[in-house]
Design a protein around this motif. Structure first.
Motif, PDB file in Angstrom:
ATOM      1  N   ALA A   1      -4.644  -1.065  -3.900  1.00 20.90           N
ATOM      2  CA  ALA A   1      -3.325  -1.628  -3.598  1.00 20.90           C
ATOM      3  C   ALA A   1      -3.694  -2.884  -2.525  1.00 20.90           C
ATOM      4  O   ALA A   1      -3.322  -3.914  -2.697  1.00 20.90           O
ATOM      5  N   TYR A   2      -4.789  -2.825  -1.440  1.00 23.82           N
ATOM      6  CA  TYR A   2      -5.263  -3.651  -1.019  1.00 23.82           C
ATOM      7  C   TYR A   2      -5.914  -4.593  -1.634  1.00 23.82           C
ATOM      8  O   TYR A   2      -5.868  -5.909  -1.516  1.00 23.82           O
TER       9      TYR A   2
ATOM     10  N   PRO B   1       0.912  -1.125   0.036  1.00 22.23           N
ATOM     11  CA  PRO B   1       0.137   0.023  -0.116  1.00 22.23           C
ATOM     12  C   PRO B   1       0.778   1.342   0.233  1.00 22.23           C
ATOM     13  O   PRO B   1       0.333   2.180  -0.616  1.00 22.23           O
ATOM     14  N   ASP B   2       1.939   1.129   0.997  1.00 26.00           N
ATOM     15  CA  ASP B   2       2.880   2.552   0.899  1.00 26.00           C
ATOM     16  C   ASP B   2       3.415   2.769  -0.492  1.00 26.00           C
ATOM     17  O   ASP B   2       3.489   3.929  -0.830  1.00 26.00           O
TER      18      ASP B   2
ATOM     19  N   ASP C   1       1.216   3.726  -3.040  1.00 22.14           N
ATOM     20  CA  ASP C   1       0.473   5.029  -2.863  1.00 22.14           C
ATOM     21  C   ASP C   1       1.405   5.920  -3.047  1.00 22.14           C
ATOM     22  O   ASP C   1       1.078   7.043  -3.770  1.00 22.14           O
TER      23      ASP C   1
ATOM     24  N   GLN D   1     -10.540   2.443   3.104  1.00 22.35           N
ATOM     25  CA  GLN D   1      -9.686   3.272   2.481  1.00 22.35           C
ATOM     26  C   GLN D   1     -10.365   4.529   1.781  1.00 22.35           C
ATOM     27  O   GLN D   1     -11.112   4.605   1.128  1.00 22.35           O
TER      28      GLN D   1
ATOM     29  N   SER E   1      -8.468   6.636  -0.001  1.00 23.58           N
ATOM     30  CA  SER E   1      -7.907   6.830  -1.203  1.00 23.58           C
ATOM     31  C   SER E   1      -7.817   5.658  -2.203  1.00 23.58           C
ATOM     32  O   SER E   1      -7.706   4.668  -1.726  1.00 23.58           O
TER      33      SER E   1
ATOM     34  N   LYS F   1      -5.919   4.936  -4.410  1.00 21.32           N
ATOM     35  CA  LYS F   1      -4.648   4.126  -4.603  1.00 21.32           C
ATOM     36  C   LYS F   1      -4.420   3.092  -3.609  1.00 21.32           C
ATOM     37  O   LYS F   1      -4.051   1.881  -4.059  1.00 21.32           O
ATOM     38  N   ARG F   2      -4.859   3.452  -2.343  1.00 20.24           N
ATOM     39  CA  ARG F   2      -4.538   2.265  -1.196  1.00 20.24           C
ATOM     40  C   ARG F   2      -5.483   1.236  -1.454  1.00 20.24           C
ATOM     41  O   ARG F   2      -5.286   0.004  -1.137  1.00 20.24           O
TER      42      ARG F   2
END
Lengths: 522, 481
Positions: free
Chosen positions: B302-303, B231-232, B235, B294, B296, B298-299
């Protein structure tokens, strides 16, 4: 290409055609939608004389009509396998009719006209496909295709709480489909095609108990699968306690979508039980028929009592649907020829009657901008034509002799009484409650002193008529065919009953031949 | 010297890419700083040329270079996936890079280098070749993650990815060393043969070796508990790079995992089954539950890609032909959904790089109906609604797991899919049902739009002809030596 493929995919083609039209040409979009639904309706009606009333269908491939079969995903033995029998054909006609009518009910839609009609046609494809599918996988795909347009149609074009209602509808329905998916996979892995020996999604192969694996023959497993399917379908019907999505969805949905929801989508639930649960798991069905009858009785009483308590007219009609679907459950649980014919006939009749009721609610809402029963009154003076056609619909909902719903309800009770006396007596008492709320509603809305709304205080009749004009020609055009069918079938039900009798009697025999298992269940 | 041992056809695709990297650098150098278009066009041409070579040499390579590389259909299938992703991000990328004033020519050559590494991961039949491919891919990705030097979060992403990634590769190398210590070879054929013959496959150094290999690969797949970086990094990295990273490297990691573990999966026995079972169940559950809340996009994506790694693990665990072919099909559809979704995410972003708020999507359904419809296709595909491609990917992999007897795991997976509906659907709710806010309009960028449209088209198309694509995937799996 056969007629069923045409019926199923013409609306999708119509949706594509609408996609190509300019977004601001509302007239062209509406008429295109009307043309495509009319074409589907005409093809369906033209099939009636060709439809043989003596073919059985259900589990007999030769009993199906207008069959088409082609490989779709050969690696999994998934085929495009469609056909109709006495169970699906009336539903197909109902869907074609209601979709055509609903285009005209939707005539006044102003927001996102292009998207609305495109999604509506896509929804028709989903519904038609689900009714004609004879491959479980294909059925599942169409079942899911129905879900999405419905979600958008409620969520975008609905009332103030539309987002909440749409998500609730989606999540409930999706939980049901997930359960159905799991059961479907369980069947797939335990049913062998008798010819090739491979696993298959063919429903007819699943119905032949000789193709089941030993695991699938364990009664506990069959009960588990039966209830998995039951919950999946019960959410759609909806059967208490899975019904809570329905009032929200109905109240928020635009009129035409309420009509489709109540008229066709609810039938998907009972249709699924009859098409899939009953013939594939006849012993579990036979054993737990009492349970279906119990839930039917609960639905009748619970739905009727809830309807009585409603102040919002649309909510009242929504709860009355729950009550009326209880008759269907009770009739099919009886496993008698009269009961099951009554049940499927009730599915058809409820489709036409509730469609009328929802259209009528829409008509008054468009004028008064509210639906509170207690704020109406004396409408018989203000809108006499509206009163007349409403009376037909309300009395049909009440099951007045001479209307189609009377025949189907009477058949349900006739069939169910010898088998489940207590449940049937409970169910029949629901008629009294139904009469209560219908008559009370008619009285509060149409009779009495006059409108009990502050807004109209001190206005003369002419001034009120400016605010509440009489029902117009387009609205009558959507209602009169339905009223004609309701009365016609109330006097002469044979056209529909004759269509389905052979198949349903065959289905009853199939289920009744299976043993009732009582020992070693738990 | 026997020249047939150096059959260049086996590595034709990565060769073209390698030459292409040099070409792109040269073109970029000659065309000057102000104009990056020639570099982009050259990169697109290289990808197309590589794809043409890949198709022309489909399953004709055979094993070569002393049994270290295999140019079989399996490698070709994956090469095509990687190249498709590369093509899309190169086509869509410039608008984003220009918006952030980071339009450097290196973007194109780094993407190509990374894809070359992936091609070796998919073609390697020797643990060391797979390791080299993985390192080549990763080094390029570390740089790409930090491609926006002006933004702190981009630097953070790059550093985090580098540190954690290096550790993971360390585990992988250590695992290879232990395997070598036990069987005296890094050849995969020997590896499988040893495991098939051994009474207890985990005796000696082998247990630790296999476990470390698994850690190295599952890190790249972002499998729980080795997912914390994803995620980081997704993001913080520039979003075009996130689109690339969430799609192609994951596919490459699964390609390598299939190369290493597909044949021995049977012989590894109970401990292996338990480990993978738990990893798969954890991955999909943690991924889905984390994605639920989330803010965001993007996050959230990601998850969601963590969760999808969990579903994909089912195919590895199943260890049968359908499982492997299912993974191929799944990845072929998954990469298009993810690249498409990430691309739409940056197209509609109106609050600057720092904030990818889901609220950016408000009213998109009415302001840009086509874009919103395509985003819906990606979301529905990720949910797995039939008849979109995502549904069939899941169906194949789950079916394979059921055939292998993991019924409860499939039940968990199906329930997880139901949970995932909530957060995918939320995007659609916002696009179509949230009231209007005063938001900046979405730019109209033809090339990027074309890339998104291509993704949507593929998701729909793969859903309409799932049978024939599965047949290709099956043939690809069968062609593995």
């Amino acid at each position: 290409m056969g007629p069923l493929t045409l019926i199923t995919f013409l609306p999708a083609l119509g949706a594509a055609a609408i996609g190509l039209l300019p977004a601001d040409n509302h007239k062209a979009i509406r008429w295109t939608a009307a043309a495509f639904t009319l074409a589907v309706l005409l093809i369906s009606v033209m099939l009636i004389p060709q439809f043989s009333q003596t073919h059985t269908g259900i589990n007999d491939v030769d009993g199906f009509q207008f069959v088409e079969k082609a490989d779709w995903i050969p690696a999994f033995n998934i085929s495009y396998f469609v056909g109709v029998d006495g169970l699906s054909f009336p539903m197909l006609l109902l869907t074609a009719l209601l979709c055509f009518i609903c285009i005209f009910v939707s005539w006044g839609i102003k927001k996102g006209v292009k998207g609305y009609f495109a999604l509506f046609l896509l929804l028709e494809t989903g519904m038609m496909g689900a009714f004609v599918s004879l491959d479980f996988f294909l059925f599942y795909v169409f079942w899911e295709i129905m879900l999405l347009p419905m979600y958008f149609l409620i969520g975008i074009w609905g009332g103030p709480r539309r987002v909440y209602a749409a998500i609730k509808f989606f999540i409930y329905t999706l939980v049901g489909s997930v359960l159905m998916l799991l059961v479907m996979l369980a069947f797939y892995f335990n049913v062998k095609d008798p010819v090739t020996g491979a696993n298959t999604f063919n429903m007819l192969a699943m119905m032949d108990q000789a193709n089941h694996s030993p695991w699938l023959n364990l009664f506990n497993v069959r009960v588990l699968l039966f209830f998995g399917l039951y919950i999946g379908f019960a959410i759609k019907v909806p059967v208490f306690p899975f019904h809570t999505w329905l009032p929200d969805a109905h109240v928020e949905a635009p009129t035409a979508i309420s009509v489709i929801l109540a008229g066709v989508l609810l039938k998907m639930g009972t249709y699924g039980l009859l098409r899939i649960s009953f013939p594939i798991l006849p012993d579990a069905t036979h054993t737990f028929a009492w349970f279906l009858a119990l839930m039917g009785a609960v639905n009748i009483i619970y739905g009727a009592l809830c309807a009585m308590a409603q102040k919002d007219l649309k909510k009242l009609v929504a709860y009355s649907s729950i009550s009326h679907m209880g008759y269907v459950m009770l009739g099919m649980a009886s496993l008698t020829a009269a009961g099951i014919n009554g049940a499927v006939f009730q599915m058809f009749n409820h489709g036409t009657v509730t469609a009328m009721l929802f259209i009528l609610v829409g008509v008054i809402y468009d004028r008064a901008h509210h639906r509170e029963i207690n704020r109406f009154g004396g409408l018989a003076n203000i809108m006499p034509k509206y009163m007349g056609i409403s009376a037909v619909a309300f009395f049909a909902a009440l099951g007045l002799p001479g209307m189609s719903a009377f025949i189907s309800e009477a058949m349900v009770f006739l069939g169910a009484f010898p088998v489940f006396q207590v449940y049937t007596i409970i169910g029949i008492s629901g008629i009294i409650i139904t009469a209560g709320y219908v008559l009370w509603t008619v009285q509060r809305m149409f009779f009495g002193e006059g409108l009990k709304d502050e807004k109209y205080k001190g206005m003369s009749m002419e001034q009120i008529r400016v605010h509440l004009p009489e029902i117009n020609g387009r609205e009558l055009f959507t209602l009169i065919p339905l009223a004609a069918i309701v009365i016609y079938l109330g006097i002469w039900p044979h056209p529909v009953l004759g269509m389905m009798n052979a198949s349903l009697v065959h289905l009853v025999e199939l289920v009744k031949a299976a043993p009732v298992v009582t020992a070693g269940l738990f | 010297m026997d020249l047939s041992r150096f059959n260049l056809i086996t590595i034709a695709t990565p060769l073209v890419l390698g030459a292409g990297v040099l070409l792109v650098m040269l073109v970029d150098l000659l065309s000057g700083r102000a104009n990056r278009r020639p570099a982009q066009l050259a990169a697109l041409a290289v990808v197309l040329a590589a794809a043409a070579v890949c198709l022309a040499t489909w399953n004709t390579g055979g094993v070569s270079f002393f049994g270290q590389v295999s140019g079989d259909g399996f490698a070709s299938f994956f090469n095509l996936i990687f190249l498709a992703v590369a093509f899309l991000v190169i086509l869509a990328g410039p608008a984003y890079l220009e918006r952030n004033a980071i339009h450097f020519g290196e973007y194109y050559s780094l993407v190509l280098v990374s894809v070359m590494g992936m091609a070796f991961m998919a073609a390697g039949t020797n643990l060391l070749v797979i390791f080299l491919g993985l390192e080549t891919m990763s080094l390029a990705l570390y740089v790409l993650a930090g491609f926006n030097p002006a933004r702190q979060s981009s630097n953070e992403a790059s550093l985090k990815y580098l540190l954690l990634g290096s550790f993971a590769t360390g585990f992988l190398v250590f695992g290879i060393a232990l395997v070598y210590g036990q069987i005296g070879s890094t050849d995969l054929a020997r590896f499988s043969a040893y495991l098939a013959g051994a009474g207890d496959p985990f005796a000696g150094y082998m247990g630790a070796g296999v476990a470390l290999l698994l850690i190295g690969l599952t890190f790249k797949m972002a499998v729980v508990p080795f997912h914390f970086w994803s995620p980081d990094v997704y993001d913080g990295a520039p979003t075009v790079v996130s689109a690339f990273m969430s799609a192609a490297p994951k596919a490459a990691a699964f390609a390598a995992a299939l190369r290493i573990f597909y044949a021995p999966a049977e012989s590894l026995g109970l401990p292996w089954e338990r480990i993978l079972w738990i990893l798969a169940a954890l991955t999909m559950t943690v991924g889905n539950l984390s994605a639920l809340n989330q803010a965001s996009i993007k996050r959230m994506l990601a998850y969601s890609s963590v969760a999808h790694a969990g579903y994909l693990l089912l195919g590895i665990l199943a260890g049968n032909e359908l499982g492997a072919a299912g993974i191929l099909f799944y990845l072929a559809s998954y990469v298009f959904m993810n690249v498409g979704a990430f691309t739409v995410a940056w197209m509609v972003n109106r609050r600057g790089e720092g904030r990818y708020d889901l609220g950016d999507f408000a009213q998109l359904g009415f302001r840009r109906p086509l874009l919103a419809a395509m985003m819906s296709v990606f979301m529905l595909g990720l949910i797995g609604i039939p008849p979109l491609a995502g549904f069939f990917g899941k169906l194949y992999v789950f079916t394979a797991a059921v055939q292998a007897g993991y019924v409860w795991l499939v039940v968990i997976a199906v329930l997880n899919s139901a949970v995932s509906v909530f957060y995918y659907l939320r995007v659609m709710v916002i696009m179509y049902m949230r009231e209007n806010e005063a938001l900046k309009d979405v730019d109209r960028i033809p090339a990027t739009f074309a890339a998104v449209a291509a993704c949507a088209l593929m998701v729909i198309l793969l859903g309409l002809i799932p049978g024939s694509v599965l047949d290709v995937a099956r043939a690809a799996v069968a062609s593995m030596p």
